[in-house]
Design a protein around this motif. Structure first.
Motif, PDB file in Angstrom:
ATOM      1  N   CYS A  16       9.322  64.194 112.931  1.00  0.00           N
ATOM      2  CA  CYS A  16       8.016  64.192 113.593  1.00  0.00           C
ATOM      3  C   CYS A  16       6.942  63.555 112.713  1.00  0.00           C
ATOM      4  CB  CYS A  16       7.615  65.612 113.989  1.00  0.00           C
ATOM      5  SG  CYS A  16       8.619  66.264 115.342  1.00  0.00           S
ATOM      6  N   LYS A  17       6.981  63.836 111.415  1.00  0.00           N
ATOM      7  CA  LYS A  17       6.009  63.226 110.501  1.00  0.00           C
ATOM      8  C   LYS A  17       6.171  61.714 110.481  1.00  0.00           C
ATOM      9  CE  LYS A  17       5.301  67.149 107.444  1.00  0.00           C
ATOM     10  NZ  LYS A  17       5.475  67.703 106.104  1.00  0.00           N
ATOM     11  N   ILE A  18       7.406  61.247 110.521  1.00  0.00           N
ATOM     12  CA  ILE A  18       7.662  59.803 110.538  1.00  0.00           C
ATOM     13  C   ILE A  18       7.123  59.186 111.824  1.00  0.00           C
ATOM     14  CG2 ILE A  18       9.487  58.053 110.673  1.00  0.00           C
ATOM     15  CD1 ILE A  18      11.111  59.894 108.739  1.00  0.00           C
ATOM     16  N   ILE A  19       7.349  59.855 112.947  1.00  0.00           N
ATOM     17  CA  ILE A  19       6.858  59.350 114.237  1.00  0.00           C
ATOM     18  C   ILE A  19       5.335  59.265 114.237  1.00  0.00           C
ATOM     19  CG2 ILE A  19       6.669  59.877 116.711  1.00  0.00           C
ATOM     20  CD1 ILE A  19       9.412  58.767 115.814  1.00  0.00           C
ATOM     21  N   PHE A  20       4.664  60.295 113.712  1.00  0.00           N
ATOM     22  CA  PHE A  20       3.200  60.260 113.662  1.00  0.00           C
ATOM     23  C   PHE A  20       2.705  59.191 112.700  1.00  0.00           C
ATOM     24  CE2 PHE A  20       3.278  64.324 115.880  1.00  0.00           C
ATOM     25  CZ  PHE A  20       2.204  64.159 116.731  1.00  0.00           C
ATOM     26  N   LYS A  21       3.425  58.942 111.624  1.00  0.00           N
ATOM     27  CA  LYS A  21       3.042  57.879 110.698  1.00  0.00           C
ATOM     28  C   LYS A  21       3.138  56.522 111.393  1.00  0.00           C
ATOM     29  CE  LYS A  21       3.710  56.130 106.084  1.00  0.00           C
ATOM     30  NZ  LYS A  21       4.247  56.377 104.761  1.00  0.00           N
ATOM     31  N   ALA A  23       2.900  56.051 114.614  1.00  0.00           N
ATOM     32  CA  ALA A  23       1.825  56.034 115.612  1.00  0.00           C
ATOM     33  C   ALA A  23       0.480  55.708 114.963  1.00  0.00           C
ATOM     34  CB  ALA A  23       1.749  57.381 116.336  1.00  0.00           C
ATOM     35  N   GLY A  24       0.206  56.277 113.803  1.00  0.00           N
ATOM     36  CA  GLY A  24      -1.028  55.979 113.083  1.00  0.00           C
ATOM     37  C   GLY A  24      -1.121  54.516 112.708  1.00  0.00           C
ATOM     38  N   LEU A  63      -2.035  64.176 110.981  1.00  0.00           N
ATOM     39  CA  LEU A  63      -0.740  63.502 110.861  1.00  0.00           C
ATOM     40  C   LEU A  63      -0.861  61.984 111.043  1.00  0.00           C
ATOM     41  CD1 LEU A  63       1.357  66.046 112.940  1.00  0.00           C
ATOM     42  CD2 LEU A  63       1.327  65.817 110.451  1.00  0.00           C
ATOM     43  N   LEU A  64      -1.886  61.523 111.730  1.00  0.00           N
ATOM     44  CA  LEU A  64      -2.082  60.106 112.002  1.00  0.00           C
ATOM     45  C   LEU A  64      -2.953  59.412 110.962  1.00  0.00           C
ATOM     46  CD1 LEU A  64      -3.041  60.461 115.775  1.00  0.00           C
ATOM     47  CD2 LEU A  64      -0.887  59.541 114.918  1.00  0.00           C
ATOM     48  N   GLU A  65      -3.853  60.174 110.362  1.00  0.00           N
ATOM     49  CA  GLU A  65      -4.959  59.623 109.580  1.00  0.00           C
ATOM     50  C   GLU A  65      -4.539  58.695 108.447  1.00  0.00           C
ATOM     51  OE1 GLU A  65      -9.004  61.148 107.366  1.00  0.00           O
ATOM     52  OE2 GLU A  65      -7.418  62.587 107.746  1.00  0.00           O
ATOM     53  N   GLU A  66      -3.635  59.119 107.609  1.00  0.00           N
ATOM     54  CA  GLU A  66      -3.295  58.336 106.419  1.00  0.00           C
ATOM     55  C   GLU A  66      -2.792  56.935 106.782  1.00  0.00           C
ATOM     56  OE1 GLU A  66      -0.290  58.436 102.581  1.00  0.00           O
ATOM     57  OE2 GLU A  66      -0.574  60.261 103.740  1.00  0.00           O
ATOM     58  N   ALA A  67      -1.829  56.861 107.679  1.00  0.00           N
ATOM     59  CA  ALA A  67      -1.277  55.554 108.059  1.00  0.00           C
ATOM     60  C   ALA A  67      -2.316  54.718 108.810  1.00  0.00           C
ATOM     61  CB  ALA A  67      -0.027  55.732 108.910  1.00  0.00           C
ATOM     62  N   PHE A  68      -3.128  55.379 109.645  1.00  0.00           N
ATOM     63  CA  PHE A  68      -4.167  54.680 110.397  1.00  0.00           C
ATOM     64  C   PHE A  68      -5.166  54.026 109.451  1.00  0.00           C
ATOM     65  CE2 PHE A  68      -8.389  54.675 112.308  1.00  0.00           C
ATOM     66  CZ  PHE A  68      -8.165  53.993 113.486  1.00  0.00           C
ATOM     67  N   THR A  71      -3.740  51.153 107.354  1.00  0.00           N
ATOM     68  CA  THR A  71      -3.527  49.944 108.145  1.00  0.00           C
ATOM     69  C   THR A  71      -4.840  49.232 108.438  1.00  0.00           C
ATOM     70  OG1 THR A  71      -1.567  50.939 109.141  1.00  0.00           O
ATOM     71  CG2 THR A  71      -2.520  49.055 110.286  1.00  0.00           C
ATOM     72  N   VAL A  72      -5.866  49.984 108.809  1.00  0.00           N
ATOM     73  CA  VAL A  72      -7.163  49.363 109.111  1.00  0.00           C
ATOM     74  C   VAL A  72      -7.763  48.747 107.855  1.00  0.00           C
ATOM     75  CG1 VAL A  72      -9.530  49.810 109.873  1.00  0.00           C
ATOM     76  CG2 VAL A  72      -7.617  50.816 111.117  1.00  0.00           C
ATOM     77  N   VAL A  73      -7.708  49.455 106.752  1.00  0.00           N
ATOM     78  CA  VAL A  73      -8.271  48.935 105.496  1.00  0.00           C
ATOM     79  C   VAL A  73      -7.496  47.692 105.051  1.00  0.00           C
ATOM     80  CG1 VAL A  73      -8.591  49.447 103.041  1.00  0.00           C
ATOM     81  CG2 VAL A  73      -9.265  51.116 104.767  1.00  0.00           C
ATOM     82  N   ARG A  74      -6.190  47.713 105.201  1.00  0.00           N
ATOM     83  CA  ARG A  74      -5.373  46.565 104.799  1.00  0.00           C
ATOM     84  C   ARG A  74      -5.701  45.333 105.651  1.00  0.00           C
ATOM     85  NH1 ARG A  74      -0.030  47.149 106.502  1.00  0.00           N
ATOM     86  NH2 ARG A  74      -0.365  49.312 105.976  1.00  0.00           N
ATOM     87  N   GLY A  75      -6.109  45.532 106.900  1.00  0.00           N
ATOM     88  CA  GLY A  75      -6.414  44.421 107.791  1.00  0.00           C
ATOM     89  C   GLY A  75      -7.798  43.844 107.620  1.00  0.00           C
ATOM     90  N   LYS A  76      -8.626  44.490 106.803  1.00  0.00           N
ATOM     91  CA  LYS A  76     -10.001  44.019 106.631  1.00  0.00           C
ATOM     92  C   LYS A  76     -10.052  42.704 105.884  1.00  0.00           C
ATOM     93  CE  LYS A  76     -13.125  46.785 105.303  1.00  0.00           C
ATOM     94  NZ  LYS A  76     -13.898  47.759 104.558  1.00  0.00           N
ATOM     95  N   ILE A  77     -10.974  41.846 106.325  1.00  0.00           N
ATOM     96  CA  ILE A  77     -11.201  40.565 105.647  1.00  0.00           C
ATOM     97  C   ILE A  77     -12.373  40.700 104.683  1.00  0.00           C
ATOM     98  CG2 ILE A  77     -11.886  38.156 106.002  1.00  0.00           C
ATOM     99  CD1 ILE A  77     -10.410  38.354 108.725  1.00  0.00           C
ATOM    100  N   HIS A  78     -13.437  41.402 105.110  1.00  0.00           N
ATOM    101  CA  HIS A  78     -14.618  41.643 104.268  1.00  0.00           C
ATOM    102  C   HIS A  78     -14.689  43.111 103.916  1.00  0.00           C
ATOM    103  CE1 HIS A  78     -16.257  37.629 104.530  1.00  0.00           C
ATOM    104  NE2 HIS A  78     -16.007  37.636 105.824  1.00  0.00           N
ATOM    105  N   GLU A  79     -15.595  43.440 103.062  1.00  0.00           N
ATOM    106  CA  GLU A  79     -15.730  44.810 102.586  1.00  0.00           C
ATOM    107  C   GLU A  79     -16.721  45.650 103.395  1.00  0.00           C
ATOM    108  OE1 GLU A  79     -13.803  46.318 100.338  1.00  0.00           O
ATOM    109  OE2 GLU A  79     -12.704  44.438 100.366  1.00  0.00           O
TER     110      GLU A  79
END
Length: 84
Positions: A16-21, A23-24, A63-68, A71-79
């Protein structure tokens, strides 16, 4: 991470933790796509971007927060700061 569950025995909790990761991460990819499409990363450098998460799915936010966020921070172009 080995995603071949058919050959590995894992606990239901771990599964379940893997699935939520996953999903995040997928939710983060969707946010990145929307922000790129809207030009938020390129045009609003330095301005905060608010991400509002609503719906019953987010009762499991812990359960979603860390991966979410990763992923969003990694996709950022600017700060530009993000507020989730």
């Amino acid at each position: 991470m080995n995603w071949n569950y058919a050959t590995r025995k894992i606990s239901i909790t771990t599964f379940c933790k893997i699935i939520f990761k996953i999903a995040g991460k997928e939710l983060g990819e969707m946010v990145n796509g929307v922000l790129r499409q809207q030009g938020q990363y390129q045009n609003d450098a330095g301005k905060a971007v608010d991400i509002i998460c609503i719906g019953s799915m987010f009762k499991s936010w812990k359960l979603l927060e860390e991966a979410f966020v990763e992923t969003v921070v990694r996709g950022k172009i600017h700060e530009a700061p993000l507020r989730v």
